[in-house]
Design a protein around this motif. Structure first.
Motif, mmCIF file in Angstrom:
data_model
loop_
_atom_site.group_PDB
_atom_site.id
_atom_site.type_symbol
_atom_site.label_atom_id
_atom_site.label_comp_id
_atom_site.label_asym_id
_atom_site.label_seq_id
_atom_site.Cartn_x
_atom_site.Cartn_y
_atom_site.Cartn_z
ATOM 1 N N ARG A 126 -10.396 -3.527 1.967
ATOM 2 C CA ARG A 126 -11.432 -2.488 1.777
ATOM 3 C C ARG A 126 -12.315 -2.823 0.567
ATOM 4 N NH1 ARG A 126 -7.125 -1.831 5.134
ATOM 5 N NH2 ARG A 126 -7.780 -0.390 6.765
ATOM 6 N N GLU A 131 -4.009 -4.653 1.954
ATOM 7 C CA GLU A 131 -4.699 -3.520 2.591
ATOM 8 C C GLU A 131 -5.892 -3.054 1.743
ATOM 9 O OE1 GLU A 131 -0.495 -1.835 4.414
ATOM 10 O OE2 GLU A 131 -1.551 -0.651 2.901
ATOM 11 N N VAL A 132 -5.702 -3.002 0.421
ATOM 12 C CA VAL A 132 -6.829 -2.532 -0.407
ATOM 13 C C VAL A 132 -7.874 -3.634 -0.577
ATOM 14 C CG1 VAL A 132 -5.486 -0.761 -1.593
ATOM 15 C CG2 VAL A 132 -5.727 -2.995 -2.671
ATOM 16 N N LEU A 147 -5.924 5.806 1.289
ATOM 17 C CA LEU A 147 -6.648 4.563 1.565
ATOM 18 C C LEU A 147 -8.105 4.865 1.965
ATOM 19 C CD1 LEU A 147 -6.088 1.530 1.552
ATOM 20 C CD2 LEU A 147 -5.429 1.692 3.955
ATOM 21 N N ASN A 187 0.595 -4.273 0.746
ATOM 22 C CA ASN A 187 -0.247 -3.126 0.393
ATOM 23 C C ASN A 187 -1.480 -3.567 -0.398
ATOM 24 O OD1 ASN A 187 2.863 -1.482 -0.149
ATOM 25 N ND2 ASN A 187 1.524 -1.192 1.630
ATOM 26 N N LEU A 217 -0.189 4.787 0.205
ATOM 27 C CA LEU A 217 -1.662 4.770 0.239
ATOM 28 C C LEU A 217 -2.210 4.961 1.640
ATOM 29 C CD1 LEU A 217 -3.263 1.924 -1.897
ATOM 30 C CD2 LEU A 217 -3.465 4.378 -2.203
ATOM 31 N N LYS A 218 -1.590 4.246 2.565
ATOM 32 C CA LYS A 218 -2.150 4.233 3.929
ATOM 33 C C LYS A 218 -1.934 5.564 4.654
ATOM 34 C CE LYS A 218 1.897 1.620 5.537
ATOM 35 N NZ LYS A 218 2.380 1.358 4.173
#
Ligand code: AGP
Length: 608
Positions: A539, A535-536, A507, A532, A502-503
């Motif tokens: 956001r 990380e989302v 992302l 991970n 994703l990153k």
């Protein structure tokens, strides 16, 4: 994909044709039609849209006859319309044709033999009807043979002639068809469910065979005109099994049939702690010869193959490549006698997968088929067959076929390891015991309480435009299947990513508007996936995590969790996909989608 039905006998053909077409609705269609002969007069009626439109059209006309053909069309040449719907006739309206597949040289035939003739549709099929009428000289069968010699492509054709109302003539080259043997009546259809209400005796038609159906029986001839003695199969599916059985949608029925399907798929295959397949035996020498395995399939079956790769590589350390069937033969794959090709296909008729199988054979590789449909093209052509025993799958969205594809691959992987003496008795017993627990464990996710929890979560997706699925390893393979299911039936754009990927770009798309469904089942990658997810979450994405029962950690950093029963982690994909199937189902339901027959899609994709 188009559906074909034909009937000749003493009963009212119209009712039988409409009933048969309804049983084929699962194949997807955009228009339908019938042609019936009465007193040497051919009547053709067609209607765009659902089958009820055709019924409404023919009801006041009192169409009757004891011989007829019917068709549900899935557009290839020409948009869905009354004019493009089948059956098609020639200029005199004397011959009618229904067709599944593509006549590749139809433009050449039109220009070469039919110049000046008037056509009413944009279809390739109409050319066949015109050719039949043009060449007809009082012998229907000889005329059909003459026309078949001219046409190129993959097709199933069923034809009637008003001047010879005592017979239906059919042939196939590529697209499937099955004959139904009755008492004083004969049937033909694209698939068995259309026949089950009338007969259980059926004959599978091989490519190139010419079938002449009369009230008295069915004659099948080869290309040289010799009459063939064909095997008559008795179908043991109940008619009810092919129908909804009280459910609002086939999809939910089929999701809930998974425990029974697992039981059937294992029945008789696990004996005295060993896996056995009735139809074939592979020796240690056979297996040791394979330096590489390809798994080739389309769509959901391809996703099943991704799990199969992990299974086989883990069990017998043979490298496995998973390929999309429509790409496979165009990239000159490295095939030889030391390569096994596994083709996976629920229907056993998917044109690209059939072509991949042929490519494998042409290059000397043996083929193992994993399929649900006995007597399908793929089952007949393969060297070894593992049937899914999932029972008929009617919903376009594959569910029980997918999970039984996984189960078949686990059984096959264990079988290979046993034959190669690469598994300890202890590991083997543990895996087999846990596989046998699957029906019971799956039931736990089909309870009203579990489904009600899923319905509440699905409400979050009612208005969204995009959903991301993430996971690592086997969780990623399941994420891919979950995303296909969601987009297929709910029309929400969904993408699956290896969580760590994703990153590296995607992302940037993650916001509060893009919910994420994270698979957190594989323990070996749990910590990395958890990072991970964070990380989302950073956001502001809303996250649903699929977790193992007893995982109390994940709920602390996601919005919703759905737990699956705890099982040997290697086998957990079979369970982990079930909540994803249900989320797709309930999301599509809230959004008012046509769940069993999603737009633009067909159950059996018999064109390349
Ligand atoms: C499954 O939900 C899809 N409708 C589709 O991807 C399907 O799996 C694919 O068309 C392959 O079909 P097959 O298994 O009959 O070959």
């Amino acid at each position: 994909m188009c559906g074909i039905v034909g009937y000749i006998g003493k009963q009212d053909a119209v009712n039988i044709l409409i009933d048969g077409l309804r049983k084929l609705e699962y194949r997807g269609y955009d228009s339908s039609g019938i042609a019936v002969i009465h007193d040497k007069h051919l009547t053709v009626e067609k209607a765009v849209g659902k089958l009820t439109n055709l019924e409404e059209k023919i009801a006041p006309l009192a169409v009757k006859g004891n011989i007829g053909i019917g068709h549900t069309r899935w557009a290839t040449h020409g948009k869905p319309s009354d004019a493009n719907a089948h059956p098609h006739t020639g200029e005199k309206g004397q011959m009618a044709v229904v067709h599944n597949g593509i006549i590749e040289n139809y433009l050449y035939l039109k220009e070469t033999y039919l110049a000046g003739e008037h056509f009413t549709s944009e279809t390739d099929t109409e050319i066949v009807a015109h050719l039949l009428e043009k060449f007809y000289d009082g012998d229907f069968e000889q005329t059909v043979i003459k026309v078949l010699d001219l046409i190129e492509g993959a097709y199933a054709l069923v034809m009637v002639c008003a001047d010879e109302p005592d017979k239906i003539i059919a042939c196939r080259k590529g697209s499937p068809m099955v004959l139904g043997v009755g008492e004083g009546e004969s049937f033909i259809a694209s698939d068995v469910p259309a026949l089950l209400a009338y007969t259980r005796k059926c004959i599978y038609i091989e490519p190139g065979e010419l079938c002449i159906l009369t009230q008295e029986g069915i004659e099948i001839k080869n290309h040289q005109g010799e009459v063939l003695a064909k095997e008559i199969h008795t179908i043991d599916w109940s008619a009810e099994a092919a129908e909804k059985g009280g459910y609002e949608h086939f999809m939910l029925k089929e999701i809930e049939e998974q425990p029974a399907a697992f039981q059937r798929a294992m029945a008789g295959r696990i004996k005295n702690g060993r896996v056995k397949f009735d139809d074939f035996t592979l020796t240690k020498e056979d297996i040791a010869k394979w330096r590489k395995i390809y798994i080739v399939a389309c769509g959901t079956a391809y996703h099943a193959g991704l799990v199969g790769k992990t299974i086989i590589e883990k069990m017998v350390r043979i490298p496995v490549e998973v390929e999309i069937a429509s790409e496979f033969r165009y990239r000159n794959p490295m095939l030889d006698e030391e390569t096994l090709v596994i083709v996976i296909s629920q229907s056993g008729e998917t044109a690209d997968t059939v072509a991949a199988l042929q490519e494998a054979h042409d290059n000397g590789s043996k083929v193992l088929a994993i399929t649900n449909v006995v007597g399908s093209a793929i089952a007949r052509a393969a060297d070894y067959v593992v049937y899914l025993w999932a029972g008929p799958e009617i919903s376009v969205a594959s569910t029980k076929a997918y999970t039984t594809m996984l189960l078949a691959q686990y059984l096959f992987g264990i079988y290979l390891a046993q034959q190669m003496e690469m598994i300890t008795a202890e590991a083997e017993n543990d895996l087999l015991a846990q596989l046998q627990q699957l029906p019971v464990e799956t039931e736990k996710m089909l309870t009203a309480a579990y489904q009600s929890q899923i319905q509440q979560i699905a409400a979050n997706y009612e208005k969204v435009n995009d959903v991301f699925f993430i996971g690592r390893g086997l969780d990623w393979a399941i994420a891919l299947e979950g995303s296909l299911k969601l987009k297929e039936i709910s029309y929400i754009h969904a993408e699956a990513y290896a969580a760590g990927e994703l990153k590296h770009g995607t992302l940037a798309l993650v916001t509060t508007e893009t919910p994420v469904i994270a698979l957190c089942v594989q323990e070996a990658t749990y910590d990395k996936t958890a990072s991970n997810i964070k990380e989302v979450k950073a956001r502001d994405a809303r996250v649903l995590a699929i977790i193992n029962e007893g995982d109390t950690e994940t709920a602390k950093f996601v919005d919703d969790v759905l737990a699956i029963p705890r099982i040997n982690n290697f086998l957990s994909p079979i369970l982990a996909v079930v909540p994803l199937q249900l989320i797709s189902y309930y999301t599509a339901k809230i959004r008012g989608c046509d769940i069993d027959q999603p737009r633009n899609l067909a159950k059996s994709v018999t064109v390349e």
